[in-house]
Design a protein around this motif. Structure first.
Motif, PDB file in Angstrom:
ATOM      1  N   GLU A  10      47.292  41.720  49.388  1.00 20.62           N
ATOM      2  CA  GLU A  10      46.461  42.111  48.247  1.00 20.62           C
ATOM      3  C   GLU A  10      45.154  41.319  48.255  1.00 20.62           C
ATOM      4  N   ALA A  11      45.277  40.030  48.581  1.00 17.79           N
ATOM      5  CA  ALA A  11      44.094  39.175  48.597  1.00 17.79           C
ATOM      6  C   ALA A  11      43.114  39.619  49.687  1.00 17.79           C
ATOM      7  N   ARG A  12      43.664  40.114  50.786  1.00 12.98           N
ATOM      8  CA  ARG A  12      42.813  40.540  51.903  1.00 12.98           C
ATOM      9  C   ARG A  12      42.312  41.964  51.747  1.00 12.98           C
ATOM     10  N   HIS A  13      42.805  42.666  50.751  1.00 14.84           N
ATOM     11  CA  HIS A  13      42.411  44.066  50.585  1.00 14.84           C
ATOM     12  C   HIS A  13      40.904  44.171  50.360  1.00 14.84           C
ATOM     13  N   PRO A  14      40.257  45.153  50.991  1.00 15.99           N
ATOM     14  CA  PRO A  14      38.788  45.251  50.868  1.00 15.99           C
ATOM     15  C   PRO A  14      38.275  45.427  49.429  1.00 15.99           C
ATOM     16  N   LEU A  15      39.127  45.853  48.502  1.00 14.30           N
ATOM     17  CA  LEU A  15      38.660  45.982  47.111  1.00 14.30           C
ATOM     18  C   LEU A  15      38.591  44.626  46.409  1.00 14.30           C
ATOM     19  N   THR A  16      39.335  43.647  46.900  1.00  9.84           N
ATOM     20  CA  THR A  16      39.408  42.344  46.227  1.00  9.84           C
ATOM     21  C   THR A  16      38.164  41.524  46.535  1.00  9.84           C
ATOM     22  N   ILE A  17      37.504  41.090  45.487  1.00  7.97           N
ATOM     23  CA  ILE A  17      36.279  40.314  45.713  1.00  7.97           C
ATOM     24  C   ILE A  17      36.279  39.006  44.930  1.00  7.97           C
ATOM     25  N   GLY A  44      43.060  53.927  38.860  1.00 10.27           N
ATOM     26  CA  GLY A  44      42.274  54.905  39.609  1.00 10.27           C
ATOM     27  C   GLY A  44      42.020  54.511  41.059  1.00 10.27           C
ATOM     28  N   TYR A  45      42.592  53.411  41.516  1.00 10.85           N
ATOM     29  CA  TYR A  45      42.390  52.965  42.900  1.00 10.85           C
ATOM     30  C   TYR A  45      43.626  53.219  43.767  1.00 10.85           C
ATOM     31  N   GLY A  46      44.467  54.146  43.326  1.00 10.43           N
ATOM     32  CA  GLY A  46      45.718  54.412  44.026  1.00 10.43           C
ATOM     33  C   GLY A  46      45.530  54.793  45.487  1.00 10.43           C
ATOM     34  N   GLU A  47      44.517  55.602  45.730  1.00  5.38           N
ATOM     35  CA  GLU A  47      44.261  56.048  47.100  1.00  5.38           C
ATOM     36  C   GLU A  47      44.098  54.856  48.053  1.00  5.38           C
ATOM     37  N   GLN A  48      43.469  53.810  47.548  1.00  5.03           N
ATOM     38  CA  GLN A  48      43.225  52.629  48.384  1.00  5.03           C
ATOM     39  C   GLN A  48      44.413  51.665  48.424  1.00  5.03           C
ATOM     40  N   VAL A  49      45.159  51.567  47.320  1.00  4.01           N
ATOM     41  CA  VAL A  49      46.118  50.457  47.244  1.00  4.01           C
ATOM     42  C   VAL A  49      47.596  50.855  47.178  1.00  4.01           C
ATOM     43  N   ALA A  50      47.881  52.131  46.841  1.00  4.68           N
ATOM     44  CA  ALA A  50      49.278  52.503  46.586  1.00  4.68           C
ATOM     45  C   ALA A  50      50.190  52.176  47.767  1.00  4.68           C
ATOM     46  N   SER A  51      49.670  52.311  48.989  1.00 10.91           N
ATOM     47  CA  SER A  51      50.522  52.088  50.162  1.00 10.91           C
ATOM     48  C   SER A  51      51.080  50.672  50.225  1.00 10.91           C
TER      49      SER A  51
END
Lengths: 222, 261
Positions: free
Chosen positions: B144-151, B243-250
């Motif tokens: 989660e920390a490395r996910h591109p959405l996390t800033i 609303g960010y399911g497409e990016q994170v649900a997996s």
């Protein structure tokens, strides 16, 4: 010092304006967009807090009267109680109208599922018969004793109000704690009076029996 | 001050921005007061400069960064994200920041690192006592920390991050409830064990480790199905993963999100 009935009338008018002022100031702040980023929340919160405050103020009348000897302040109690109900109604309206926008299924779900809303709603429902019977006709119709018993419902109502506030806050319970302490003090005082009265009656009853040889002396709380 | 030209990012929302005034006067930052209006009035209680952020724990290159060094790790980007507070309100906020992944890469996490803990600045002399177990801390799984959405956010509306929003550097994880975004970070620690966060300690039945925005899992005391967008009158439906399911649900496939709330 006992004010004349003219003085009482003008005091009543002043008190009425004073009690109404929080609502007027709130509506003005709403108009001027001074209630912050979430005005609906601010309005709900403020009307709820004023409901609690008026409940506690109403509960203060009797002790104040007892310890100051100002028996005439009893004549303001009805108005204070009715303002508690008015602010409670405003609180419910902000929730039903502004917050939920008459989404009845959601409201019913909330009342049923969320303990703090269940408790708050119960308190307001319990206030309704008190407001409806706050007139001379109802007192006559019910009789003083029954009327008084009914209006003791303000005790559980205030506690429910405090609990409602307590369960609502996320973490910082300072404010609900303050209200709860005041409510408990005001109710505790009454419990203590009652105990005193009971002891006095017990002791007095014994003495009187000896002195008056069985004559019944009615002790009426004044 | 102005943070200069910013890279755009495809993750940015196209929705109407919440006003700067609302974003900077309606804050949950308990260290500066528990009322939402408090933090903006108590900004003097936190000095955002000079500042060091230390990254430590299960990393091969533990080190401290000054704010200037942080700003040079990666090009500053504008990230317009929805933020959904656990209390039932939301905003659309134009953050400025760098991907957290870029910082983690600098520290070179070890293979045994599974979680990342975030610790906020706490000064007993100037900040709130009680309420929570200070300092405030939060946690993410390493993926989660490395996910591109996390800033790591260092700015707002193109300018330096205001104190009340968590200056000088805070975490932003847009698919989780707002409280996951720990403010005024001083330490980032990689660990093997799942960190126990401040809110988990305060209310274990109400706040879980994941805290993903989820309209189907209610807070025990209120519904999470809808939210009020600050500045709007009506309520809108809350979206799964905000609303960010497409990016994170997996990242959560196969997990019971009712259990891992």
């Amino acid at each position: 010092m006992t004010p004349t009935s003219r003085q009482i009338s003008s005091l009543k008018l002043t008190l009425f304006a004073l009690c109404l002022s929080p609502a007027i100031l709130l509506l003005r702040d709403l108009q001027l967009d001074r209630l912050g980023a979430n005005p609906i929340e601010a309005l709900t919160r403020a009307s709820g807090e004023w409901t609690l405050r008026f409940l506690l103020i109403t509960l203060t009348v009797t002790p104040l009267r007892k310890y100051s000897g100002w028996h005439w302040i009893l004549r303001f109690r009805r108005m204070l109680g009715l303002f508690a109900f008015a602010y409670g109604t405003m609180h419910l309206m902000t929730y039903v109208w502004l917050d939920q926008f008459f989404d009845w299924p959601a409201i019913v779900r909330d009342i049923y599922k969320r303990p703090f809303i269940t408790v708050g709603f119960t308190a307001l429902v319990l206030m309704t018969p008190l407001a409806l019977s706050s007139n001379a006709f109802a007192i006559r119709k019910l009789g003083g004793r029954r009327w008084q018993a009914l209006h003791r419902a303000i005790y559980p109502i205030s506690l429910l109000g405090c609990l409602h506030f307590w369960w609502l806050v996320k973490k910082d319970i300072t404010e609900p704690l303050i209200y709860t302490v005041i409510a408990c003090a005001l109710l505790g005082l009454r419990a203590w009076w009652r105990e005193q009265e009971r002891r006095k009656q017990l002791a007095g009853g014994y003495l009187q029996q000896q002195r008056f040889d069985g004559k019944v002396i009615r002790i009426v709380a004044k | 001050g102005n943070l200069g030209p910013l890279a755009r990012n495809p993750f940015s929302s196209q929705e109407e921005l919440t006003s700067r005034k609302a974003i900077t006067t309606y804050n949950n930052f308990y260290e500066l007061g528990t009322d939402k209006a408090d933090p903006a009035q108590n900004t003097h209680r936190l000095k955002p400069s000079p500042w060091t952020l230390r990254i430590e724990g299960l990393v091969n290159k533990p080190r401290s960064f000054s704010l200037d060094e942080l700003l040079k790790i990666a090009p500053l980007e504008e990230r317009i994200y929805r933020m959904r507070c656990v209390e039932g309100w939301s905003m659309v906020i134009p953050w400025v920041g760098i991907p957290l992944a870029a910082l983690l890469k600098q520290a070179d996490p070890q293979g045994s690192a599974k979680y990342v803990e975030f610790i906020s600045h706490y000064d007993k002399a100037t900040m709130t006592h009680g309420v929570l177990d200070w300092p405030y801390n939060e946690g993410l799984r390493l993926d989660e920390a490395r996910h591109p959405l996390t800033i790591l956010a260092v700015g707002l509306y193109g300018e330096t991050l205001p104190v009340q929003n968590g200056a000088p550097v805070r975490l932003v994880v847009p698919w989780k409830y707002g409280f996951k975004g720990a403010k005024s970070l001083v330490t980032i620690r990689l660990t093997e064990k799942q960190p126990l966060t401040a809110w988990m300690k305060a209310g274990p039945s109400e706040y879980g480790f994941y805290s993903n925005v989820n309209p189907e899992v209610d807070h025990p005391r209120w519904s999470q199905a809808t939210e009020r967008r600050i500045g709007e009158f009506g309520k809108r439906k809350t979206l799964m993963f905000n609303g960010y399911g497409e990016q994170v649900a997996s990242m959560y496939s196969g997990m019971d999100l009712r259990r891992f709330f």
